[in-house]
Design an enzyme around this catalytic site. Structure first.
Site, mmCIF file in Angstrom:
data_model
loop_
_atom_site.group_PDB
_atom_site.id
_atom_site.type_symbol
_atom_site.label_atom_id
_atom_site.label_comp_id
_atom_site.label_asym_id
_atom_site.label_seq_id
_atom_site.Cartn_x
_atom_site.Cartn_y
_atom_site.Cartn_z
ATOM 1 N N GLY A 195 3.675 42.408 2.824
ATOM 2 C CA GLY A 195 3.691 42.938 1.456
ATOM 3 C C GLY A 195 5.090 43.076 0.868
ATOM 4 O O GLY A 195 5.258 43.622 -0.217
ATOM 5 N N LYS B 121 19.549 43.824 -10.761
ATOM 6 C CA LYS B 121 20.201 45.014 -10.204
ATOM 7 C C LYS B 121 21.723 44.902 -10.339
ATOM 8 O O LYS B 121 22.404 45.878 -10.640
ATOM 9 C CB LYS B 121 19.770 45.189 -8.746
ATOM 10 C CG LYS B 121 18.275 45.549 -8.628
ATOM 11 C CD LYS B 121 17.755 45.409 -7.219
ATOM 12 C CE LYS B 121 16.286 45.816 -7.118
ATOM 13 N NZ LYS B 121 15.670 45.427 -5.852
ATOM 14 N N GLY C 156 9.708 50.899 -1.923
ATOM 15 C CA GLY C 156 8.678 51.761 -1.344
ATOM 16 C C GLY C 156 8.408 52.937 -2.254
ATOM 17 O O GLY C 156 9.273 53.357 -3.031
HETATM 18 N N1 HSE Z 1 11.322 43.332 -4.506
HETATM 19 C C1 HSE Z 1 12.384 44.234 -4.295
HETATM 20 C C2 HSE Z 1 13.005 44.033 -2.931
HETATM 21 C C3 HSE Z 1 12.011 45.679 -4.436
HETATM 22 O O1 HSE Z 1 12.553 43.199 -2.163
HETATM 23 O O2 HSE Z 1 13.975 44.708 -2.648
HETATM 24 C C4 HSE Z 1 11.803 46.084 -5.860
HETATM 25 O O3 HSE Z 1 12.919 45.837 -6.643
#
Ligand code: HSE
Length: 449
Positions: A204, A223, A320
């Site tokens: 997941g 980010k 999470g």
């Molecule tokens: N999909 C992102 C990750 C988490 O794998 O870090 C949510 O930004």
């Protein structure tokens, strides 16, 4: 302060903060659970009672029914976010639906209605930050978004407060847990990229149908746009971030990198280079003994250099429901502590007060690893070295590995720092040499010194 009865003794409106949550999915449910289960702790710690007054979600009946009745008793549930946005008693709107639309519409209207906003939405901030901060300033409120980068790890708040006195020259993040998980499994267990991706999908971490947002570096680029804007006080948007994903990384690259003393990570790097911003997401060889090399599996870390503080790193779970809820509720508490309904003010406000140009990748400088398959015969190295030399690409070191097939060899070059455009041009020309069978990979090297 350690008086548990304080919860029953809320005296004034200013000790009672009304929040409305839009989106009761994975993260929304985590926020809901955290606030309900930590209610008394938060009151005791802050003197403020965080009351969830409304929750809106398109599947509200199904989603709300998952919570114990005791959690739900005084909350007004609805399928319509406008119920949250237009309730005059709501102080803080918590947007947890993700994506740009309709989230943008809900958030901007909340700000225009004089409500503070807390969000975990990286796409929204990385693409629409400027207009959201302008609306927040105009209406004397703020938008806080700690959870949009690095899930539970604190980095945005610290950059805007404890580290605010520093000029930050560079920020290096491992901000995508999925790709870090895949690279770690490749590294530690010799799984191929495809095998490791499949495991990440089964667990997941990566989306089954379209894992591109993670694998191709788009999640990390959002980010990085957010982190760079704050670190360098100048707006960087998602599209200005150069991005390359991890699809082309092979076990062979990992092995050669290891032989050279490096490990491979997907890095998000922002730097201020003489007043221009470089923002790039790509795989990179980093020294095995650098602290970022130890960030494994789905963990995240953000590492930065401040001119007074020196090096700082924030590390932990980058995704999470519980870690992300921790950051969301931290922002809610930050606003709640500052809330004065009669005199609303931004908490931090927008910190982009300069307009610095963002460099194109061609004009950035990097050190490179280049892996080639070449014919094993006299004069090969000289021909490749000549192309590099003609393009101003200086070679730092080179190793040759024999392959099983007779007559061919693998060569790994490590260059000095060179202009990306010079490296790209060299590779194009090297591919045309009759002594070169393939250029297998080109990966940047970050010594992080
Ligand atoms: N999909 C992102 C990750 C988490 O794998 O870090 C949510 O930004």
């Amino acid at each position: 302060m350690n008086d548990i009865n304080k919860n029953q003794a809320i005296k004034t409106d200013n000790e009672n903060i009304n929040i409305g949550i839009i989106g009761l999915g994975y993260i929304g449910s985590g926020v809901f659970k955290l606030i309900e289960s930590q209610k008394l702790y938060i009151v005791n710690k802050t003197g403020k009672y965080i009351r969830i007054k409304r929750v809106a979600d398109k599947d509200i009946n199904e989603r709300a029914s998952k919570f114990e009745p005791s959690f739900r008793s005084e909350i007004i549930f609805s399928a319509n976010p406008e119920d949250v946005i237009n309730d005059p008693e709501i102080d803080i709107v918590v947007e947890l639906i993700g994506g740009i639309e309709p989230a943008y519409n809900y958030v901007i209207n909340s700000l225009k209605n004089g409500k503070y906003v807390v969000t975990a939405n990286k796409d929204l901030i990385a693409n629409k930050g400027e207009s959201l901060f302008a609306a927040a300033a105009e209406h004397g409120v703020d938008i806080l978004f700690e959870a949009s980068v690095g899930g539970g790890i604190p980095i945005i708040g610290p950059m805007k407060s404890s580290l605010a006195a520093n000029n930050i020259s560079k920020i290096v993040g491992i901000v995508n847990g999925t790709t870090n998980y895949i690279l770690t499994r490749m590294q530690k267990e010799n799984l191929s990229f495809e095998e490791a991706l499949k495991v990440a999908q089964d667990l997941g971490y990566a989306e089954k149908v379209n894992p591109a947002a993670d694998i191709e570096g788009n999640d990390a680029a959002c980010k990085l746009a957010i982190l760079s804007s704050i670190a360098f006080n100048s707006r960087v948007v998602f599209n200005e971030v150069y991005r390359e994903g991890i699809k082309k990384i092979t076990l062979e690259d990992i092995k050669y990198a290891n032989d050279l003393g490096y490990t491979i990570k997907l890095l998000a790097i922002g730097s201020d280079e003489g007043g221009s911003i470089c923002a790039r997401v790509h795989p990179a060889l980093i020294p095995k003994d650098h602290i970022l090399a130890s960030i494994s599996y789905a963990n995240n870390a953000v590492y930065l250099y401040g001119n007074f503080v020196g090096e700082v790193m924030s590390y932990g779970q980058g995704a999470g429901d519980r870690p992300t809820a921790s950051s969301v509720v931290g922002d809610i508490i930050q606003i709640a502590r500052n809330l004065d309904r009669n005199n609303k003010k931004p908490v931090f406000g927008c910190t982009c007060f300069i307009n610095k140009p963002v460099k194109q990748i061609d004009e950035m400088e990097n050190k490179f690893y280049a892996l080639m398959e070449v014919k094993d015969m006299p004069g090969v190295l000289a021909k490749i070295a000549a192309v590099f030399g003609n393009n101003n690409v200086s070679i730092e070191s080179m190793i040759q590995k024999q392959t099983k097939e007779s007559g061919s060899a693998r060569i790994v070059f490590i260059t000095h720092k060179v202009l990306n455009k010079n490296m790209f041009k060299s590779v194009k020309e090297i591919l045309k040499l009759d002594v070169v069978n393939q250029v297998l990979n080109i990966i940047r090297v970050e010594d992080l010194q």
